[in-house]
Design an enzyme around this catalytic site. Sequence first.
Site, PDB file in Angstrom:
ATOM      1  N   GLY A  47       0.769  -1.247   0.000  1.00 16.85           N
ATOM      2  CA  GLY A  47       0.000   0.000   0.000  1.00 16.85           C
ATOM      3  C   GLY A  47       0.793   1.285   0.000  1.00 16.85           C
ATOM      4  CD  GLU A 101       1.467   0.547   7.152  1.00 16.08           C
ATOM      5  OE1 GLU A 101       1.161   0.701   5.956  1.00 16.08           O
ATOM      6  OE2 GLU A 101       1.095  -0.433   7.803  1.00 16.08           O
ATOM      7  CG  ASP A 102      -1.294   1.659   3.304  1.00 25.28           C
ATOM      8  OD1 ASP A 102      -1.059   1.393   4.510  1.00 25.28           O
ATOM      9  OD2 ASP A 102      -1.845   0.848   2.538  1.00 25.28           O
ATOM     10  CG  ASP A 105      -8.236   0.368  10.064  1.00 24.46           C
ATOM     11  OD1 ASP A 105      -9.016   1.170  10.567  1.00 24.46           O
ATOM     12  OD2 ASP A 105      -8.605  -0.718   9.576  1.00 24.46           O
ATOM     13  CE  LYS A 133      -9.857   3.826   7.317  1.00 25.56           C
ATOM     14  NZ  LYS A 133     -10.374   2.497   6.926  1.00 25.56           N
ATOM     15  CG  PHE A 154     -12.526   0.474   2.279  1.00 27.91           C
ATOM     16  CD1 PHE A 154     -11.580  -0.274   2.962  1.00 27.91           C
ATOM     17  CD2 PHE A 154     -12.546   0.422   0.890  1.00 27.91           C
ATOM     18  CE1 PHE A 154     -10.672  -1.063   2.272  1.00 27.91           C
ATOM     19  CE2 PHE A 154     -11.637  -0.366   0.198  1.00 27.91           C
ATOM     20  CZ  PHE A 154     -10.702  -1.109   0.891  1.00 27.91           C
ATOM     21  CB  VAL A 155      -9.935   5.686   1.427  1.00 29.36           C
ATOM     22  CG1 VAL A 155     -10.883   6.671   2.085  1.00 29.36           C
ATOM     23  CG2 VAL A 155      -8.795   5.322   2.362  1.00 29.36           C
ATOM     24  CG  ASP A 161      -5.614  -3.212  -2.230  1.00 33.06           C
ATOM     25  OD1 ASP A 161      -5.186  -2.793  -1.142  1.00 33.06           O
ATOM     26  OD2 ASP A 161      -6.025  -4.372  -2.389  1.00 33.06           O
ATOM     27  NE  ARG A 167      -2.105  -2.613  -4.559  1.00 31.16           N
ATOM     28  CZ  ARG A 167      -2.216  -2.827  -3.249  1.00 31.16           C
ATOM     29  NH1 ARG A 167      -2.139  -1.811  -2.418  1.00 31.16           N
ATOM     30  NH2 ARG A 167      -2.400  -4.035  -2.774  1.00 31.16           N
TER      31      ARG A 167
HETATM   32  P1  5GP Z   1      -4.092  -1.856  10.944  1.00 26.51           P
HETATM   33  O1  5GP Z   1      -3.158  -2.970  11.276  1.00 26.51           O
HETATM   34  O2  5GP Z   1      -3.635  -0.508  11.420  1.00 26.51           O
HETATM   35  O3  5GP Z   1      -5.517  -2.142  11.365  1.00 26.51           O
HETATM   36  O4  5GP Z   1      -4.253  -1.850   9.382  1.00 26.51           O
HETATM   37  C1  5GP Z   1      -3.375  -1.305   8.542  1.00 26.51           C
HETATM   38  C2  5GP Z   1      -3.592  -1.842   7.138  1.00 26.51           C
HETATM   39  O5  5GP Z   1      -4.975  -2.093   6.830  1.00 26.51           O
HETATM   40  C3  5GP Z   1      -3.165  -0.798   6.149  1.00 26.51           C
HETATM   41  O6  5GP Z   1      -1.769  -0.861   5.918  1.00 26.51           O
HETATM   42  C4  5GP Z   1      -4.005  -1.158   4.944  1.00 26.51           C
HETATM   43  O7  5GP Z   1      -3.343  -2.152   4.207  1.00 26.51           O
HETATM   44  C5  5GP Z   1      -5.282  -1.721   5.502  1.00 26.51           C
HETATM   45  N1  5GP Z   1      -6.359  -0.691   5.518  1.00 26.51           N
HETATM   46  C6  5GP Z   1      -6.904  -0.107   6.598  1.00 26.51           C
HETATM   47  N2  5GP Z   1      -7.852   0.779   6.246  1.00 26.51           N
HETATM   48  C7  5GP Z   1      -7.906   0.773   4.888  1.00 26.51           C
HETATM   49  C8  5GP Z   1      -8.699   1.496   3.919  1.00 26.51           C
HETATM   50  O8  5GP Z   1      -9.551   2.344   4.211  1.00 26.51           O
HETATM   51  N3  5GP Z   1      -8.454   1.205   2.612  1.00 26.51           N
HETATM   52  C9  5GP Z   1      -7.534   0.281   2.215  1.00 26.51           C
HETATM   53  N4  5GP Z   1      -7.384   0.092   0.907  1.00 26.51           N
HETATM   54  N5  5GP Z   1      -6.766  -0.408   3.104  1.00 26.51           N
HETATM   55  C10 5GP Z   1      -6.946  -0.170   4.430  1.00 26.51           C
HETATM   56 MG    MG Z   2      -0.703  -1.849   4.367  1.00 29.94          MG
END
Ligand code: 5GP
Ligand code: MG
Length: 178
Positions: A47, A101-102, A105, A133, A154-155, A161, A167
């Site tokens: 990402g 990081e992208d 979450d 978020k 969700f984006v 993606d 992407r």
């Molecule tokens: P975390 O471990 O912080 O819950 O999740 C991080 C990963 O979840 C991000 O690196 C991404 O790959 C995925 N993710 C979380 N929210 C989104 C979203 O809104 N859109 C997309 N495409 N991926 C997300």
């Molecule tokens: Mg990721």
Amino acid sequence: MTVQVNGKLFETFIDSNTVHKRILELGAQINKDYAGLNPLFLGILNGSFIFAADLFRSVTVNAEISFIKLASYKGTTSTGNVITSIGMEESIAGRHVIIVEDIIDTGTTLHAFLPQLQQQNPASLKIASLLSKPEARKYDVHADYLGFEMPDVFVVGYGLDYDGLGRNLPGIYRIVNQ
Ligand code: 5GP
Ligand code: MG
């Protein structure tokens, strides 16, 4: 503007100009904070690849970049998820590391992975994330360099993606009627 990605409808959330302006600001801050430190950017695939490339180009101090992939395995230990990194070749001991990081979450990924990096004794360890978020957070993980805070929606786009697609959209789009 709306776009279809993999059969779902998304609408413009942050246009590409706004993204690029914000990344220039983050780069300027990194230039100030890391002058003479030769930071090592560590992009988390897939990402972050576009954000990492643009953030890296916005930095003018000497800097290096590498990428890793994280894989998580559920239920292999009593503590739940185990995260392993694939492709980590350089030693980060003594290095000033900036994780790229992208999106943060729930924070699960970085919460599990950061201690593994800390064990390798980097000189410093900071996080740059395009998006965050805060409402979705389950672990206390924060970005030192953050593009944008956003609600728990969700984006896609700009590297992010939906089932592998979207992407290559230049801006960031949020799902309609999640
Ligand atoms: P975390 O471990 O912080 O819950 O999740 C991080 C990963 O979840 C991000 O690196 C991404 O790959 C995925 N993710 C979380 N929210 C989104 C979203 O809104 N859109 C997309 N495409 N991926 C997300
Ligand atoms: Mg990721």
